[in-house]
Scaffold this active site. Sequence first.
Site, PDB file in Angstrom:
ATOM      1  N   GLY A  13       0.683  -1.156   0.011  1.00 25.16           N
ATOM      2  CA  GLY A  13      -0.005   0.027  -0.062  1.00 25.16           C
ATOM      3  C   GLY A  13       0.695   1.170  -0.101  1.00 25.16           C
ATOM      4  N   SER A  19       1.987   8.543   2.105  1.00 27.88           N
ATOM      5  CA  SER A  19       0.924   7.400   2.320  1.00 27.88           C
ATOM      6  C   SER A  19       1.243   7.083   3.922  1.00 27.88           C
ATOM      7  CB  SER A  19       1.515   6.134   1.687  1.00 27.88           C
ATOM      8  OG  SER A  19       1.118   6.198   0.167  1.00 27.88           O
ATOM      9  N   ILE A  20       0.173   6.565   4.529  1.00 29.39           N
ATOM     10  CA  ILE A  20       0.449   5.985   5.876  1.00 29.39           C
ATOM     11  C   ILE A  20       1.403   4.734   5.719  1.00 29.39           C
ATOM     12  CG2 ILE A  20      -0.684   4.713   7.727  1.00 29.39           C
ATOM     13  CD1 ILE A  20      -3.351   6.184   6.969  1.00 29.39           C
ATOM     14  N   VAL A  65      -4.112  -6.429  -5.370  1.00 24.96           N
ATOM     15  CA  VAL A  65      -4.704  -7.273  -4.352  1.00 24.96           C
ATOM     16  C   VAL A  65      -6.124  -7.616  -4.877  1.00 24.96           C
ATOM     17  CG1 VAL A  65      -3.543  -6.500  -2.528  1.00 24.96           C
ATOM     18  CG2 VAL A  65      -5.849  -5.580  -3.045  1.00 24.96           C
ATOM     19  N   ALA A  95     -12.582   2.594  -3.407  1.00 26.62           N
ATOM     20  CA  ALA A  95     -13.853   2.621  -3.734  1.00 26.62           C
ATOM     21  C   ALA A  95     -13.917   3.267  -4.760  1.00 26.62           C
ATOM     22  CB  ALA A  95     -14.773   2.999  -2.487  1.00 26.62           C
ATOM     23  N   TYR A 157     -18.349   9.052   3.785  1.00 28.34           N
ATOM     24  CA  TYR A 157     -17.302   7.965   3.799  1.00 28.34           C
ATOM     25  C   TYR A 157     -17.985   6.699   3.443  1.00 28.34           C
ATOM     26  CZ  TYR A 157     -13.349   5.503   5.594  1.00 28.34           C
ATOM     27  OH  TYR A 157     -12.182   4.534   5.779  1.00 28.34           O
ATOM     28  N   LYS A 164     -14.669  -0.897   5.875  1.00 30.99           N
ATOM     29  CA  LYS A 164     -14.072  -0.989   7.322  1.00 30.99           C
ATOM     30  C   LYS A 164     -14.653  -1.767   8.318  1.00 30.99           C
ATOM     31  CE  LYS A 164     -10.541   1.621   5.840  1.00 30.99           C
ATOM     32  NZ  LYS A 164      -9.403   0.824   5.279  1.00 30.99           N
ATOM     33  N   ILE A 193      -5.721  11.758   7.668  1.00 28.81           N
ATOM     34  CA  ILE A 193      -4.388  12.071   7.157  1.00 28.81           C
ATOM     35  C   ILE A 193      -4.720  12.543   5.483  1.00 28.81           C
ATOM     36  CG2 ILE A 193      -1.978  11.548   6.701  1.00 28.81           C
ATOM     37  CD1 ILE A 193      -2.446   9.464   8.935  1.00 28.81           C
ATOM     38  N   THR A 195      -3.833  11.987   2.350  1.00 27.50           N
ATOM     39  CA  THR A 195      -3.086  11.187   1.537  1.00 27.50           C
ATOM     40  C   THR A 195      -3.666  11.211   0.174  1.00 27.50           C
ATOM     41  OG1 THR A 195      -4.308   9.330   2.192  1.00 27.50           O
ATOM     42  CG2 THR A 195      -2.414   9.543   3.178  1.00 27.50           C
ATOM     43  N   LEU A 196      -3.099  10.603  -0.793  1.00 26.79           N
ATOM     44  CA  LEU A 196      -3.721  10.523  -1.915  1.00 26.79           C
ATOM     45  C   LEU A 196      -5.254   9.874  -2.108  1.00 26.79           C
ATOM     46  CD1 LEU A 196      -2.718  10.722  -5.174  1.00 26.79           C
ATOM     47  CD2 LEU A 196      -2.384   8.333  -5.214  1.00 26.79           C
TER      48      LEU A 196
END
Length: 258
Positions: A13, A19-20, A65, A95, A157, A164, A193, A195-196
Site C-alpha cells: 500500500g 502514504s500511511i 490485491v 472505492a 465515507y 472498514k 490524514i 493522502t492520495l
Amino acid sequence: MSTLAGKKAVILGLANDRSIAWGIAQALRAAGAELAFNYLGESLERRVRPLAESLGASIIEPCDVSSDEQIASFFGKVKEKWGGIDILIHSVAFANKTDLSGRFVDTTRDGFRLALDVSAFSLVATAREAEKLMDPAKGGTVITLTYYGSEKVMPGYNVMGVAKAALEASVRYLAHDLGPKKIRVHAISAGPIKTLAAAGGISNFRDFLGQIEQRAPLHENVSPEDVGSLAAYLCQDGARHMTGNVLYVDSGFNIMGA
Ligand code: NAD
C-alpha cells in the site's frame, strides 16, 4: 533501538511519501526491520521504487490485491528471496469516487463489491499467504488500517465505512484462526490524514480534518509517523500478548459523544 532487527516485513500500500504505509515503513526500518514492498501499476512504480530503495528494500514487486494470481506471484517472489516473513502491513483500500459522496443508499452492486473486495477481502487473502511464510515457533504480526467511519456515520465515507466494518470484523476472525500459530492481527484506526486516497477520494475529507481540530481531546491532526510508531510497537516481542484489537491513533476523537 533495533527492536525489530532480523525481522522481515512485507508492506502493501505504498503510493507516495504521504502514504500511511510510508510512515509505517520508516518506523519499521528505523527499528531494524528489512522491508519488501508492492506497487499497483507502472505509474505508481515510478514513485514507489525510489522510496523503497531509500529504505534499502530488496523486494519491490507488483501486486494488485484484487487478483489472486498477482497475490500468489508476489508472495512467491517474497518466499523465493527471503524464505519467510515476520510482519505483514496491509495499508490498502479503494472505492469508486462516485460512491464516496452523496447518499450511501445509492451505492451500486458493483461499487459495493469492489470496495469490499479491495479494502476488506484483500486482508484475508494476503494474511493467508503471510501465514504460510511465518514460522509458528516465532509467530508474526499482521496490521491493517481502518477508520472510525466503520462505527459511526461519517457522511460521504459511505461504502468505505461498510468495508472498514467488514475489515475490523475480519481482524477478529483472523486473530482467532491465526492465534495458535502465534500470529497476532490488529487494525490501527487512524484519524484523517491528507493522502492520495483520502484527499483525492472522499468528498467531505476537509470536514473530517476540521472535526479533529475542533472536537478531539488533543485538537491536533495525526500524521503517518504517529501511525508508524504504534505499528512498530505492535510488531515487537513486547506486544506478543496483544491480538485482535482496533487501536486508535486519532487524538482521542473516538471517545467523544458530542
Ligand atoms: P494512499 O493512497 O497513500 O494508499 C492507498 C494504497 O492502496 C495505495 O498505495 C494504492 O496503490 C493501494 N491500492 C488501491 N487499490 C489497490 C489494489 N487493487 N491493489 C493493490 N493496492 C491497491 O492512502 P492512505 O490514506 O495511506 O491509505 C492507506 C490505508 O489507510 C487505507 O486502508 C485507508 O483506508 C486507511 N486509512 C486512511 C486514513 C486517511 O485519512 N488517510 C485514515 C484511516 C485509515
